[in-house]
Design an enzyme around this catalytic site. Structure first.
Site, PDB file in Angstrom:
ATOM      1  N   ASP A   1       0.861  -1.174   0.000  1.00 32.15           N
ATOM      2  CA  ASP A   1       0.000   0.000   0.000  1.00 32.15           C
ATOM      3  C   ASP A   1       0.912   1.243   0.000  1.00 32.15           C
ATOM      4  OD1 ASP A   1      -2.230   1.781   0.641  1.00 32.15           O
ATOM      5  OD2 ASP A   1      -1.447   1.751   2.695  1.00 32.15           O
TER       6      ASP A   1
ATOM      7  N   ASP B   1      -2.165  -0.428   5.762  1.00 34.49           N
ATOM      8  CA  ASP B   1      -2.469   0.131   7.092  1.00 34.49           C
ATOM      9  C   ASP B   1      -3.934   0.456   7.311  1.00 34.49           C
ATOM     10  OD1 ASP B   1      -2.545   2.324   5.305  1.00 34.49           O
ATOM     11  OD2 ASP B   1      -2.321   3.685   7.012  1.00 34.49           O
TER      12      ASP B   1
HETATM   13 MG   LIG Z   1      -2.851   3.247   3.427  1.00 30.96          MG
END
Ligand SMILES: [Mg+2]
Length: 266
Positions: free
Chosen positions: A29, A202
């Site tokens: 990510d 996250d």
């Molecule tokens: Mg992120």
């Protein structure tokens, strides 16, 4: 769901060591994972050491950056060239373009959103139209409660096939059944003939990639341990990502910057 373990303890390091003996696809990510979270999302960039480590890894293994941002937006923030970029939470492929069904389905929502945009802006929320998804940000709102109320009014009525997903000071407007990050990782491991996968993220939109990972993949959520995450491992904070990249390079026999490695014929 497996218990979440710290990636940088002995067991987690051993899992990385095992993974690197195979030919994994490495998926990352962007915001909050490779790039630190910043007050203005437009200022998000990879720190130079992170970009350098990834550049070395990309010479050895397929590297995918899988972001909620548009491909065009994320590309210039990287400072290295990954093998493949996927944007719009999985619905936009760097080489194949955005998913056309998704773009069409969002059209009906876009009309309503543009009518209500002045109300949203007054409440401190801003619209980011990414083609295959829409993000309504309220990170900068002086009164987050008022901003959330304005967003709630907008999403009180959604056309068929459109859904919302809350993130960190953002509400994402997505199309039901649109390719997500889990689909992206499945597609890319096949495309690059990878034998295993690694994925780190996250936020909520990273969970499909954790949830649908094969049993022998290494999946990591950045942030304090969350027992409701489908990731098998966690990192305490974004800054630890460089340690993970260095560990991967060590297992590939990369001796570090400035020294010739086995790939260079020494
Ligand atoms: Mg992120």
């Amino acid at each position: 769901m497996m218990p979440t373990r710290y990636l940088l303890d002995a067991e987690g390091r051993a899992a990385i060591a095992r993974l690197m003996t195979r030919r994994p696809l490495l998926g990352f990510d962007f915001d909050g994972t490779l790039a630190p979270i910043v007050m203005h999302p437009d200022e998000a960039r990879l720190p130079e050491p992170t970009a350098k480590l990834l550049e070395r890894l990309a010479a050895r293994l397929p590297i995918a950056v899988v972001s909620g941002r548009q491909v065009l937006d994320v590309r210039h923030r990287l400072g290295f060239k990954p093998t493949h970029i996927v944007g719009n939470h999985g619905a936009e492929d760097e080489f194949d373009g955005p998913d056309t069904r998704v773009v069409t389905t969002l059209g009906a929502f876009r009309d309503r959103m543009l009518r209500m945009e002045p109300d949203l802006n007054r409440a401190g929320a801003t619209i980011e139209d990414k083609g295959a998804s829409i993000a309504i940000h309220y990170r900068m709102a002086p009164n987050p409660v008022a901003a959330r109320e304005a967003i709630a009014a907008l999403i009180a009525e959604l056309p068929p096939g459109v859904l919302t997903e809350p993130g960190k000071r953002v509400v994402n407007v997505l199309v039901d059944g649109a390719p997500d990050k889990g689909d992206a990782m499945t597609r890319l491991t096949a495309r690059y003939g990878a034998d295993a996968g690694f994925y780190v993220g996250d936020d909520t939109n990273d969970e499909p990639a954790f949830e649908r990972a094969a049993a022998d993949w290494v999946t990591v959520r950045v942030g304090p341990r969350l027992d409701h995450s489908h990731a098998r491992y966690y990192l305490n904070e974004q800054a630890e990502i460089d340690d993970v990249l260095r560990l991967m390079l060590e297992h590939l026999g990369d001796p570090g910057e400035g020294r010739p490695g086995p790939l260079f014929g020494t």
